[in-house]
Design an enzyme around this catalytic site. Structure first.
Site, PDB file in Angstrom:
ATOM      1  N   LYS A 113      34.726  40.626  31.294  1.00 51.66           N
ATOM      2  CA  LYS A 113      33.921  41.989  31.684  1.00 51.66           C
ATOM      3  C   LYS A 113      32.839  42.204  30.589  1.00 51.66           C
ATOM      4  CE  LYS A 113      36.926  44.460  34.362  1.00 51.66           C
ATOM      5  NZ  LYS A 113      38.118  44.078  34.047  1.00 51.66           N
ATOM      6  N   GLU A 135      33.403  53.376  34.721  1.00 43.19           N
ATOM      7  CA  GLU A 135      34.612  53.786  35.172  1.00 43.19           C
ATOM      8  C   GLU A 135      35.478  52.681  34.433  1.00 43.19           C
ATOM      9  OE1 GLU A 135      32.819  51.632  37.086  1.00 43.19           O
ATOM     10  OE2 GLU A 135      34.348  50.134  37.289  1.00 43.19           O
ATOM     11  N   SER A 400      41.013  34.833  32.525  1.00 35.41           N
ATOM     12  CA  SER A 400      40.062  36.022  32.367  1.00 35.41           C
ATOM     13  C   SER A 400      39.953  36.909  31.154  1.00 35.41           C
ATOM     14  CB  SER A 400      40.178  37.037  33.737  1.00 35.41           C
ATOM     15  OG  SER A 400      41.375  37.463  33.995  1.00 35.41           O
TER      16      SER A 400
HETATM   17  C1  LIG Z   1      39.475  43.811  34.973  1.00 34.51           C
HETATM   18  C2  LIG Z   1      40.172  42.372  34.791  1.00 34.51           C
HETATM   19  C3  LIG Z   1      40.454  41.768  35.822  1.00 34.51           C
HETATM   20  C4  LIG Z   1      40.208  42.109  37.320  1.00 34.51           C
HETATM   21  O1  LIG Z   1      38.828  42.373  37.628  1.00 34.51           O
HETATM   22  P1  LIG Z   1      38.130  41.184  38.541  1.00 34.51           P
HETATM   23  O2  LIG Z   1      36.648  41.916  38.912  1.00 34.51           O
HETATM   24  O3  LIG Z   1      38.735  40.907  39.763  1.00 34.51           O
HETATM   25  O4  LIG Z   1      37.663  40.067  37.623  1.00 34.51           O
HETATM   26  C5  LIG Z   1      41.081  40.288  35.761  1.00 34.51           C
HETATM   27  N1  LIG Z   1      41.265  40.102  34.619  1.00 34.51           N
HETATM   28  C6  LIG Z   1      41.052  40.721  33.221  1.00 34.51           C
HETATM   29  C7  LIG Z   1      41.286  40.195  31.946  1.00 34.51           C
HETATM   30  C8  LIG Z   1      40.503  42.093  33.508  1.00 34.51           C
HETATM   31  O5  LIG Z   1      40.377  42.796  32.413  1.00 34.51           O
END
Ligand SMILES: *Cc1c(COP(=O)(O)O)cnc(C)c1O
Length: 412
Positions: A113, A135, A400
């Site tokens: 993020k 948000e 992610s």
């Molecule tokens: C917010 C989040 C997601 C999902 O959001 P995307 O916009 O689909 O990437 C996925 N993994 C993590 C670790 C997140 O914090």
């Protein structure tokens, strides 16, 4: 596959002859993707000017080498990029393929993020904005936004559903420590969907604020800008994969999809390379037949939510149904228009992982590689169980985020 063969490469600062080239994505001037019905900017007139100003600022920033220099510099020295590409030896033995993890979990604040939060905050500063609103669901985007606001000396207000404020108290404390104000919006839904409603409502009444959106969702040009800022993920893969695997490109890139920003970043530079299979994994919650899931691309139908036409889970009358997932970051009834288009056109293969499959995959990675993944990322890892690989396949899973926030939920 046909549509994807003509996708534009990422633009450089001086080659933006057409609108669709400005984002390196197949998006037209009105924000629709690949000639599909997905995308657009369905907003009240009061917000149109804000979106035009954002587009103008983005265009100017992309043409300004100083913007790129500062963004790159902060990604390197503040976020800690490039994030490593890690060869997971024990996972590779289990799945009979060469499994690599793109370590977005090692970024400052623990997820992808921050890449987007930083890019948008730099844009906001160029626009002379001093108040950022955002948000958040689980709080990851709220923390990333509070972080970049502290970095740039800007006021920060984060909208977060009352239920999420209760269940994600650690992240609420982090945001407050960073100087942000955390507000429960006065709307019906007390999770992420309500938080977006609250932020959009506030923005209507305070157009001088800058809305720092947390995923590749919302009205054009937000989804395209967010995808572009996250594209640093696959940009790094373009050199890391050949260096480590000896292959020019991976055979698979796998990412989880909530709104679709980490997937957009991981797929971006491979969109026009049909040799690379792109796998999008969404949350099947208690199961696709249970009615309690967030599998928007598998089960959704077109509709308009939060300023964009996309795939939504709805009932027979077309009302948006509240989604369910064990993972707060995937608990959203829609999906960004780029992912909707990629799924609909067949460029991505869409899989869905249940809560249980994600929990098992998260525990497995912890025990086999010593890495505790976010619950969201665990959905992407669960896809490894569902695909039959060839021994020479090079597989990249976009990790992610890290799982510290989720340790209490990894129970079978
Ligand atoms: C917010 C989040 C997601 C999902 O959001 P995307 O916009 O689909 O990437 C996925 N993994 C993590 C670790 C997140 O914090």
């Amino acid at each position: 596959m046909k549509e994807t063969a003509t996708l534009n490469p990422a633009p450089t600062a001086d080659t933006c002859p057409k609108a669709s080239r400005q984002f390196g994505l197949p998006v037209d001037n009105d924000g629709f993707y690949g000639g599909s019905l997905f995308g657009g900017a369905f907003v009240p007139d009061g917000l149109r000017k804000n979106l035009d100003e954002l587009m103008e600022a983005y265009r100017a920033a992309m043409a300004d080498p100083e913007f790129h220099r500062e963004f790159r510099h902060l990604l390197k020295t503040y976020v800690g990029r490039p994030s490593p590409l890690y060869y997971a030896r024990r996972l590779s033995e289990r799945y009979g393929a060469r499994i690599y993890l793109k370590r977005e979990d090692l970024n400052h604040t623990g997820a992808h993020k921050i890449n987007n939060a930083l890019g948008l905050a730099l844009l906001a500063r160029r626009m002379g904005k001093t108040h950022i609103i955002a948000e958040t669901g689980a709080g990851q985007h709220g923390v990333a936004t509070a972080t970049v606001c502290a970095l740039m000396g800007m006021r920060c207000t984060v909208f977060m559903g009352a239920e999420d404020i209760r269940r994600q108290s650690a992240n609420v404390k982090r945001m407050r420590m960073l100087g942000a104000e955390v507000v429960a919006p006065d709307v019906e839904c007390d999770t992420l969907m309500g938080a977006v409603d609250g932020a959009l409502q506030y923005w209507m009444n305070h157009p001088e604020a800058f809305y720092l959106i947390g995923s590749a969702v919302g009205p054009h040009p937000y989804p395209a800008i967010v995808a572009r800022f996250q594209s640093v993920i696959s940009e790094e893969l373009l050199t890391q994969v050949p260096e480590q695997s000896g292959k020019d490109s991976p055979d698979y890139v796998i990412a989880c999809v909530g709104g679709g920003s980490n997937a957009a970043g991981a797929f971006f530079h491979y969109l026009d390379n049909p040799a690379v299979k792109l796998v999008a994994v969404e949350a099947a919650g208690h199961g696709l037949d249970s009615g309690e899931h967030a599998a928007t691309m598998t089960c959704g139908a077109p509709g308009v939510l939060h300023g964009s036409r996309t795939l939504l889970i709805q009932d027979e009358e077309g009302n948006v149904i509240e989604p369910y997932s064990i993972s707060a970051g995937l608990d959203y009834p829609g999906v960004g228009p780029l992912q909707a288009f990629l799924a609909d056109s067949g460029r991505t293969q869409v899989l869905a992982a249940t809560d249980r499959e994600a929990v098992e995959a998260g525990i497995r990675l912890s025990r086999m590689e010593g890495i505790i993944p976010a619950m969201e990322s665990s959905h992407a890892l669960a896809a490894l169980e569902k695909i039959s690989f060839r021994p020479d396949d090079v597989v990249v899973v976009n990790l992610s985020g890290r799982g510290d926030k989720d340790v209490d939920r990894f129970v079978l």
